[in-house]
Design an enzyme around this catalytic site. Structure first.
Site, PDB file in Angstrom:
ATOM      1  N   SER A   1      13.316  11.601  19.513  1.00  0.00           N
ATOM      2  CA  SER A   1      13.190  11.665  20.969  1.00  0.00           C
ATOM      3  C   SER A   1      14.550  11.457  21.632  1.00  0.00           C
ATOM      4  O   SER A   1      15.416  10.777  21.083  1.00  0.00           O
ATOM      5  CB  SER A   1      12.195  10.598  21.443  1.00  0.00           C
ATOM      6  OG  SER A   1      12.125  10.560  22.843  1.00  0.00           O
TER       7      SER A   1
ATOM      8  N   CYS B   1       5.876  -0.257  11.064  1.00  0.00           N
ATOM      9  CA  CYS B   1       4.881  -1.221  10.604  1.00  0.00           C
ATOM     10  C   CYS B   1       4.607  -2.259  11.670  1.00  0.00           C
ATOM     11  O   CYS B   1       5.254  -2.296  12.715  1.00  0.00           O
ATOM     12  CB  CYS B   1       5.395  -1.918   9.340  1.00  0.00           C
ATOM     13  SG  CYS B   1       5.892  -0.768   8.037  1.00  0.00           S
TER      14      CYS B   1
ATOM     15  N   ASP C   1      13.819   1.357   2.002  1.00  0.00           N
ATOM     16  CA  ASP C   1      14.858   0.551   2.637  1.00  0.00           C
ATOM     17  C   ASP C   1      14.477  -0.921   2.718  1.00  0.00           C
ATOM     18  O   ASP C   1      15.352  -1.780   2.871  1.00  0.00           O
ATOM     19  CB  ASP C   1      15.208   1.103   4.015  1.00  0.00           C
ATOM     20  CG  ASP C   1      14.003   1.282   4.920  1.00  0.00           C
ATOM     21  OD1 ASP C   1      12.868   1.196   4.437  1.00  0.00           O
ATOM     22  OD2 ASP C   1      14.199   1.524   6.127  1.00  0.00           O
TER      23      ASP C   1
ATOM     24  N   ARG D   1       1.238  -1.465   7.111  1.00  0.00           N
ATOM     25  CA  ARG D   1       2.251  -0.474   6.762  1.00  0.00           C
ATOM     26  C   ARG D   1       1.913   0.927   7.233  1.00  0.00           C
ATOM     27  O   ARG D   1       0.789   1.408   7.048  1.00  0.00           O
ATOM     28  CB  ARG D   1       2.457  -0.438   5.252  1.00  0.00           C
ATOM     29  CG  ARG D   1       3.642   0.461   4.862  1.00  0.00           C
ATOM     30  CD  ARG D   1       3.839   0.543   3.382  1.00  0.00           C
ATOM     31  NE  ARG D   1       5.057   1.292   3.071  1.00  0.00           N
ATOM     32  CZ  ARG D   1       5.292   1.905   1.919  1.00  0.00           C
ATOM     33  NH1 ARG D   1       4.382   1.840   0.960  1.00  0.00           N
ATOM     34  NH2 ARG D   1       6.406   2.564   1.724  1.00  0.00           N
TER      35      ARG D   1
ATOM     36  N   GLY E   1      10.880  -1.068  10.332  1.00  0.00           N
ATOM     37  CA  GLY E   1      12.075  -0.353  10.754  1.00  0.00           C
ATOM     38  C   GLY E   1      12.489   0.747   9.806  1.00  0.00           C
ATOM     39  O   GLY E   1      11.782   1.081   8.846  1.00  0.00           O
TER      40      GLY E   1
END
Length: 613
Positions: free
Chosen positions: A377, A2, A102, A50, A78
């Site tokens: 990654s 976000c 979360d 968002r 996050g």
């Protein structure tokens, strides 16, 4: 992921400032293209964009929690990878939850533990929480700084945002740059001093730090740092621990309600992440993991191996994909597209950056976004395990300067002599370097060689790795793609920090410990392949495009770059044949990238209307 923003002011009635808060959020649109929200009270306003990853229906922000007489409001960027464990613990303490996201877990954790809640988090995050009753703002950033968070103190308040552009959208934050900011651009750039926002009176929340802002002022607290102690595990235990930590970390980071993929270069780092992710997909009965690889038109023709980039990636990515039985997509870029995207990369980073290393990643992420919203990654394995050439090259180990930026004289040569006298760039860099070394947590009794290696790891973790994390976050979020980096799990970083160099170099190879930990999970030849960085185009058309762009800048009498550079020296570099013997920055930035960097500085000065003080 976000985009977040906020404004606290003890003198201004914030309820009448919706347009300002909306502007601060809207310039970060691509960080959160799925939804928006604003919350305001008399003294505080929070705004949010968002990107929906988990619980799209229930995770709207800003999120409000009323706890007794307290009203807590959060904006959050996050992922919390230990969300399930924390939620269960909080439920045992009597809390209930209305969503599966979360964000609510972070907010309830703050309600219960206060600022100490971050010490319990495993994840990547930038957090802003306003306590309406206490009239107090809490800001925090994850331990390794994967997610960005900037702030600017005001005369009677404070503003914060995920990106610099969010701050600059506020009328009280001006695009002014003083001597120190210019030194950051011309002497350290594309790197930055941790905590430095380049623009005057703009700062970055440092990784592993939290801030409290109230009417008494701004209070800083470091909640996480590395501690040096003897490593007590033997080789076999260390190998098993590294493997277990990586497997657990990758498994946690696959959580998502939207499509997940992996970036696969064929190098050890991305291959290790892909191996664990593919294994998890098979256990869960999911379709084969989708992976994405980058390539460039005619790179098979023009690629020239060197000490920093010994082999091309394409054949190795194919080898690993076949071995792991994953779905591999190849995205091929043209030199003209990479050159054209240099300007867009500046807008994504808000600063001159790693030129084509940035622009190619931005284009790569844009194509991935068409098929996935989350990607894993292999970034940061070299910092954790010691893979970079400068860990192993004598001139870097003995240098009294940042080892990824040894060409200081060449850098300084392009600056106007008056600017050099004014900025003292070499002295600036050496001062920042000594400050970095002063912060290294020492191990008493360590021999000089091991102590120097410990310094190198600290420099890489806290001064080089942020360059790559900035790049990965800005280029991916500029197209609404969330990229996760399992090697930045703080548990792995803490464990590896104290592993001796002799074990890290197992088998006498760079990242030897990681190689032996991955035995049986990757093809043997790929396992021991020489390290190669993120691939770049070697097509001469790219160099020609950069040279031409810089010549256009030099021919424009209105260019804001011209008073800052030494024309004769720049013209000399424009006419130069061949390349630098080693990069002037990092592993990939050579002569074409020097041209491109100066072009990006010119663009940044123009578009951001930078005022030099």
């Amino acid at each position: 992921m976000c985009g977040i923003a906020g404004w606290i002011d003890w003198n201004v009635e914030i309820t009448g400032q919706r347009p300002v808060l909306k502007a601060m959020a809207d310039v970060q649109y691509w960080r959160g293209p799925d939804a928006e929200g604003i919350w305001m009270s008399h003294r505080a306003g929070l705004a949010h964009r968002r990107l929906s990853i988990i619980d799209p229906e229930g995770g709207a922000q800003p999120m409000i929690r009323r706890q007794g007489e307290r009203t807590l409001v959060i904006v959050y960027n996050g992922e919390l990878y230990n969300m399930a464990e924390l939620q269960r613990e909080l439920e045992r303490l009597g809390y209930t939850f209305a969503t599966r996201c979360d964000t609510e877990v972070v907010l309830v954790a703050y309600a219960h533990w206060g600022p100490a809640c971050v010490e319990r988090f495993n994840g990547i995050y930038a957090i802003g929480i306003w306590d309406e009753q206490a009239q107090e703002l809490f800001l925090a950033r994850d331990r390794l700084g994967v997610k960005p968070l900037f702030y600017a103190p005001l005369e009677n308040g404070l503003v914060f945002a995920s990106e610099l552009k969010g701050l600059l959208a506020h009328p009280a934050v001006r695009p002014e740059v003083d001597n120190e900011g210019l030194a950051e651009i011309f002497a350290l750039g594309p790197g930055r001093t941790p905590g430095h926002g380049v623009f005057r009176n703009v700062y970055e929340v440092k990784p592993g730090w939290a801030l409290l802002f109230d009417r008494r002022g701004l209070h800083h607290r470091q909640y996480w740092k590395l501690e040096s102690r003897p490593h007590e595990d033997d080789l076999e235990t260390t190998i098993a621990t590294v493997r277990d930590l990586l497997e657990d970390t990758v498994g946690r980071q696959l959580m998502s309600d939207v499509p997940v993929c992996a970036l696969l270069s064929g190098g050890l780092d991305s291959s290790a992440i892909t191996a664990f992710a593919a294994q998890a997909f098979r256990r869960q009965g999911r379709p084969p993991l989708r992976t994405f690889s980058i390539d460039y038109v005619d790179n098979n023709v023009y690629f020239q191996p060197n000490a920093f980039q010994p082999t091309a990636d394409g054949p190795w990515a194919e080898r690993v994909a076949d071995f792991l039985q994953v779905d591999r997509r190849i995205i091929t870029l043209t030199p003209s597209a990479v050159a054209d995207a240099l300007r867009e990369a500046v807008r994504a980073r808000d600063l001159p950056g790693m030129t084509d290393v940035d622009s190619s990643l931005l284009l790569f992420c844009r194509e991935i976004k068409k098929e996935a919203t989350v990607a894993l990654s292999g970034e940061c394995a070299d910092e954790v395990f010691g893979g970079y050439p400068w860990f192993h090259r004598k001139e870097a180990l003995e240098a009294d300067i940042f080892p990824w930026s040894l060409k200081m004289q060449e850098r300084i040569s392009v600056l106007h002599p008056d600017l050099v006298d004014h900025l003292q760039p070499e002295q600036y860099v050496r001062r920042r370097y000594r400050e970095a070394l002063d912060a290294v947590p020492r191990l008493p009794g360590e021999n000089p060689q091991d102590a120097r290696i410990r310094e190198m790891f600290y420099l890489n973790l806290f001064h080089w790795m942020p360059v790559l994390l900035d790049r990965k976050d800005r280029m991916s979020m500029a197209v609404g793609l969330e990229v996760r980096v399992p090697f930045c799990d703080h548990r792995l970083v803490e464990y590896m920090w104290n592993v001796p160099w002799s074990i890290k170099m197992a088998g006498g190879r760079e990242k030897g410990l990681l190689r032996v930990a991955m035995k049986g999970l990757l093809p043997e030849d790929a396992l021991w392949r020489k390290k190669s960085p993120f691939p770049k185009t070697h097509h001469p058309d790219f160099a020609r495009a950069c040279r031409s762009a810089l010549q256009e800048v030099l021919a424009d009498p209105t260019s804001p770059l011209l008073p800052l550079i030494h024309r004769e020296s720049v013209n000399k570099w424009l006419q130069a044949e061949g390349e630098f013997d080693i990069p002037w920055f990092g592993q990939l930035m050579r002569l074409p990238q020097l041209y491109a960097y100066l072009v990006q500085v010119d663009q940044w000065l123009r578009e951001y209307r930078v005022q030099i003080l």
